[in-house]
Enzyme design. Structure first.
Site, short mmCIF file in Angstrom:
data_model
loop_
_atom_site.label_atom_id
_atom_site.label_comp_id
_atom_site.label_asym_id
_atom_site.label_seq_id
_atom_site.Cartn_x
_atom_site.Cartn_y
_atom_site.Cartn_z
N ASP A 93 0.84 -1.20 0.00
CA ASP A 93 0.00 0.00 0.00
C ASP A 93 0.88 1.25 0.00
O ASP A 93 2.03 1.20 0.43
CB ASP A 93 -0.90 0.02 1.24
CG ASP A 93 -1.86 -1.16 1.25
OD1 ASP A 93 -2.20 -1.64 0.16
OD2 ASP A 93 -2.21 -1.61 2.34
N1 URA Z 1 -1.01 -6.13 3.59
C1 URA Z 1 -1.54 -4.90 3.68
O1 URA Z 1 -2.60 -4.72 4.24
N2 URA Z 1 -0.88 -3.87 3.11
C2 URA Z 1 0.31 -4.01 2.50
O2 URA Z 1 0.87 -3.03 2.02
C3 URA Z 1 0.86 -5.29 2.43
C4 URA Z 1 0.18 -6.34 2.98
#
Ligand code: URA
Length: 234
Positions: free
Chosen positions: A103
């Protein structure tokens, strides 16, 4: 090197191997100026000249970089909203792309490569490549909740679990988890399923590659030993 034509085409970034067979059967591929439509042809990638729709193709050298992703960068090659992408942080003359997603505000280990076959393998849970994360939570995690996330919860109709869950601070707000899952937002969704939000998320390591001593925003090429290890199943 002798190589099957469809493998050559996928290594040259033309298409997947299956799609390459389609291109061959459609008569769009030439070897040394002659159209070939049979499947299974072996070529010599140092001598034979292969073209698709009249355009010469070459196998790209495969490259692999580990990036310690900082906050504020999206893990795509282009962003339609004009946000900064991780591609700004690595040299990009070789059609690199990120392996999987983090993310925008997640930090940590992100592999970038132009090796599509290896990327697909790494993302598949059957390859057993673990991801380790450190999360800061909106509320403390109890041992009961930790056990529940290890036993498994229902996410999008699928039983989903962490491999390990360790509460690493006395106040219970900081946890380390590991998973074989590469689904988008997986860690956040797991915690949300028990009513807890992830306020900060860092991926310590991906498939055995860890960013412990790397400053945010820095990257390094993988060694041959690391690349060979990535190719192993488990
Ligand atoms: N899981 C998440 O919720 N976000 C990420 O960036 C990676 C794994």
């Amino acid at each position: 090197m002798k190589i099957r034509l469809n493998k050559f085409l996928s290594s040259a970034g033309v298409s997947s191997r299956r799609k390459a067979e389609q291109l061959i059967q459609e008569g769009r591929v030439e070897i040394n100026g002659k159209t070939v439509i049979e499947l299974g042809i072996i070529i010599d990638d140092e001598r034979d000249v292969v073209s698709v729709d009249g355009e010469k193709k070459k196998v790209e050298k495969k490259v692999y970089y580990l990036l310690n992703k900082p906050k504020g960068f999206v893990t795509t090659t282009k962003d339609e909203k004009g946000r900064d992408t991780v591609m700004l942080l690595v040299p990009n003359s070789q059609n690199l792309f990120p392996v999987g997603r983090l993310d925008v505000n997640t930090t940590g280990a992100l592999l970038l490569t132009n090796d599509g076959d290896l990327a697909n393998q790494l993302l598949h849970p059957s390859y057993g490549k673990k991801r380790y994360y450190t999360a800061k939570l909106s509320r403390p995690l109890s041992q009961d909740h930790a056990d529940r996330l290890k036993r498994g919860v229902l996410l999008e109709g699928r039983r989903s679990k962490f491999v390990d869950v360790d509460i690493v601070s006395n106040d219970g707000f900081h946890v380390k988890v590991s998973t074989l899952e590469g689904r988008n937002h997986f860690v956040k969704k797991m915690f949300e399923s028990i009513g807890i939000f992830v306020n900060e998320l860092h991926r310590d390591s991906f498939a055995g590659l860890n960013v412990k001593d790397m400053p945010f925003g820095s990257y390094r090429p993988l060694s041959d030993i690391e690349i060979n290890k990535l190719r192993e199943n488990k």
